[in-house]
Enzyme design. Sequence first.
Site, PDB file in Angstrom:
ATOM      1  N   ASN A 159      -3.033  28.290 -29.047  1.00 37.98           N
ATOM      2  CA  ASN A 159      -2.130  29.408 -28.770  1.00 37.98           C
ATOM      3  C   ASN A 159      -2.147  30.281 -30.017  1.00 37.98           C
ATOM      4  O   ASN A 159      -1.524  29.957 -31.027  1.00 37.98           O
ATOM      5  CB  ASN A 159      -0.724  28.848 -28.495  1.00 37.98           C
ATOM      6  CG  ASN A 159       0.274  29.941 -28.159  1.00 37.98           C
ATOM      7  OD1 ASN A 159      -0.046  31.128 -28.201  1.00 37.98           O
ATOM      8  ND2 ASN A 159       1.489  29.546 -27.845  1.00 37.98           N
ATOM      9  N   ARG A 163      -4.146  29.811 -24.436  1.00 36.16           N
ATOM     10  CA  ARG A 163      -3.109  30.623 -23.831  1.00 36.16           C
ATOM     11  C   ARG A 163      -3.551  32.076 -23.964  1.00 36.16           C
ATOM     12  O   ARG A 163      -3.804  32.556 -25.067  1.00 36.16           O
ATOM     13  CB  ARG A 163      -1.801  30.421 -24.583  1.00 36.16           C
ATOM     14  CG  ARG A 163      -0.729  31.260 -24.009  1.00 36.16           C
ATOM     15  CD  ARG A 163       0.502  31.235 -24.849  1.00 36.16           C
ATOM     16  NE  ARG A 163       1.629  31.594 -24.023  1.00 36.16           N
ATOM     17  CZ  ARG A 163       2.853  31.203 -24.250  1.00 36.16           C
ATOM     18  NH1 ARG A 163       3.111  30.423 -25.267  1.00 36.16           N
ATOM     19  NH2 ARG A 163       3.824  31.582 -23.469  1.00 36.16           N
ATOM     20  N   HIS A 186       5.675  34.390 -19.266  1.00 34.48           N
ATOM     21  CA  HIS A 186       6.174  33.000 -19.395  1.00 34.48           C
ATOM     22  C   HIS A 186       5.748  32.150 -18.192  1.00 34.48           C
ATOM     23  O   HIS A 186       6.394  31.154 -17.866  1.00 34.48           O
ATOM     24  CB  HIS A 186       7.714  32.952 -19.529  1.00 34.48           C
ATOM     25  CG  HIS A 186       8.215  33.521 -20.815  1.00 34.48           C
ATOM     26  ND1 HIS A 186       9.313  34.365 -20.896  1.00 34.48           N
ATOM     27  CD2 HIS A 186       7.773  33.374 -22.089  1.00 34.48           C
ATOM     28  CE1 HIS A 186       9.513  34.719 -22.147  1.00 34.48           C
ATOM     29  NE2 HIS A 186       8.600  34.133 -22.893  1.00 34.48           N
ATOM     30  N   ARG A 203      13.547  42.089 -29.134  1.00 34.98           N
ATOM     31  CA  ARG A 203      13.213  43.068 -28.078  1.00 34.98           C
ATOM     32  C   ARG A 203      14.459  43.367 -27.253  1.00 34.98           C
ATOM     33  O   ARG A 203      15.271  42.469 -27.022  1.00 34.98           O
ATOM     34  CB  ARG A 203      12.114  42.498 -27.169  1.00 34.98           C
ATOM     35  CG  ARG A 203      10.774  42.370 -27.843  1.00 34.98           C
ATOM     36  CD  ARG A 203       9.775  41.595 -27.001  1.00 34.98           C
ATOM     37  NE  ARG A 203       9.642  40.222 -27.433  1.00 34.98           N
ATOM     38  CZ  ARG A 203       8.980  39.271 -26.773  1.00 34.98           C
ATOM     39  NH1 ARG A 203       8.371  39.543 -25.644  1.00 34.98           N
ATOM     40  NH2 ARG A 203       8.912  38.035 -27.240  1.00 34.98           N
ATOM     41  N   GLU A 205       4.510  24.258 -22.299  1.00 36.05           N
ATOM     42  CA  GLU A 205       3.410  25.137 -21.878  1.00 36.05           C
ATOM     43  C   GLU A 205       2.050  24.551 -22.261  1.00 36.05           C
ATOM     44  O   GLU A 205       1.072  24.697 -21.523  1.00 36.05           O
ATOM     45  CB  GLU A 205       3.589  26.515 -22.525  1.00 36.05           C
ATOM     46  CG  GLU A 205       4.768  27.269 -21.918  1.00 36.05           C
ATOM     47  CD  GLU A 205       5.491  28.158 -22.912  1.00 36.05           C
ATOM     48  OE1 GLU A 205       5.961  27.639 -23.952  1.00 36.05           O
ATOM     49  OE2 GLU A 205       5.595  29.361 -22.649  1.00 36.05           O
TER      50      GLU A 205
END
Length: 400
Positions: free
Chosen positions: A8, A96, A184, A244, A382
Amino acid sequence: METVLVINSGSSSLKFQVFEVHPQQGATGLKRQLKGQVDGVGSRPRLRAVNWDGSVATDRTFSTDEMPDMATAMTFAADWLRSTQQHVDLFAVGHRVVHGGPAGDQPRLVTPEVLAALERCIPLAPLHQPHNLAPIRVLAARRPDLPQVACFDTAFHRGHGPLADHFAIPLALYEEGVRRYGFHGLSYEYIATRLPEVAPDIARGKVIVAHLGSGASMCALENGRSIDSTMSFTGLDGLPMGTRPGQIDPGVILHLMSGKGWDAAAIERFLYHDCGLKGLSGISNDMRELEASDDPRAAFAVDYFVYRVALSTGMLAAALGGLDAFVFTAGIGENSASIRARVAERLAWLGIKLDPTANARRNLRISAPDSRIPVLVVPTDEESMIARHTLAVVTAKKNA
Ligand code: AMP
């Protein structure tokens, strides 16, 4: 022993995990061995890794001269992995990749054509996609024999119906790829695969999953499939996050441009790095710090976060036409009993009621026995999802 390496890769960090492949063992045939990361690239580079029993496998710091960029970070990590004898026999590498584009509805074995298609998605995720693709290119050049699989954060949402997939803008832009992709997805897919194991009574029903981490979004699942999500074209939409803003009137952006003369780069920096919990509190992007602070601005940022999670629950429950369960996951969702309690309080009108002891202990089920809707905490994973996809894609290819 053959292994799957999961990568990742971000702008200043590279995370990796190693899974042993045991085809004859367990449902997935994978056993996690090691987890590591290189972070601080460009400032204070550090390579750390821990074995799955918790023992430290390595912890080294580097000067910025030794490790000036992500390419050298990758080399250091790869050399270190090679030096640990048990991890050398790589079966495949899973990556990823944030964006799979309009056609990216499942993980793909990387070929030059697939890589070219993913490079065409860079304008859709300029801050993440180039960093995700860089290690794929490096490995493809060094080990062309090694199968690599790209796993997309958008893939799990590609089955959304047209209403969930569109903005109300001219259709030509939709055709160009301006769509509500959702992100996600690897986390939501993992939760969707976990629910039949841990909560078979609700796994086929209408479930809202709240992935509340430094990036945060929510997903409506029906029968284990994504129906809608709060994130859309980019990772900026939906819930407020660490830095964000989440949902914002595009008129604010126009105001920053024409009223204040900000250019695209300044607006991008602002939206990705200066808003959300950090912008609102003026203190921190870290929920732990905000919860520990007695500054009213910190309390306001937390209130805002909880309010928006509750608002989005209403929206997603409407998308599902009902609600059978609510699941918390990711850093905040898994670890903050107080945020879970406050979200649940705001959702009392839905008949949601927590058991305070179960919530404080972070049980799988944290709702009270008389809660109309079960509430669960399911830790996400994940990397395990990427490892499973990688094993499945490469095995299918070998057996074809
Ligand atoms: P993630 O991106 O999933 O790793 O989540 C990171 C976020 O989880 C950060 O905002 C952390 O402050 C938050 N977090 C982790 N542990 C806790 C905790 N015990 N209480 C509140 N927030 C936490």
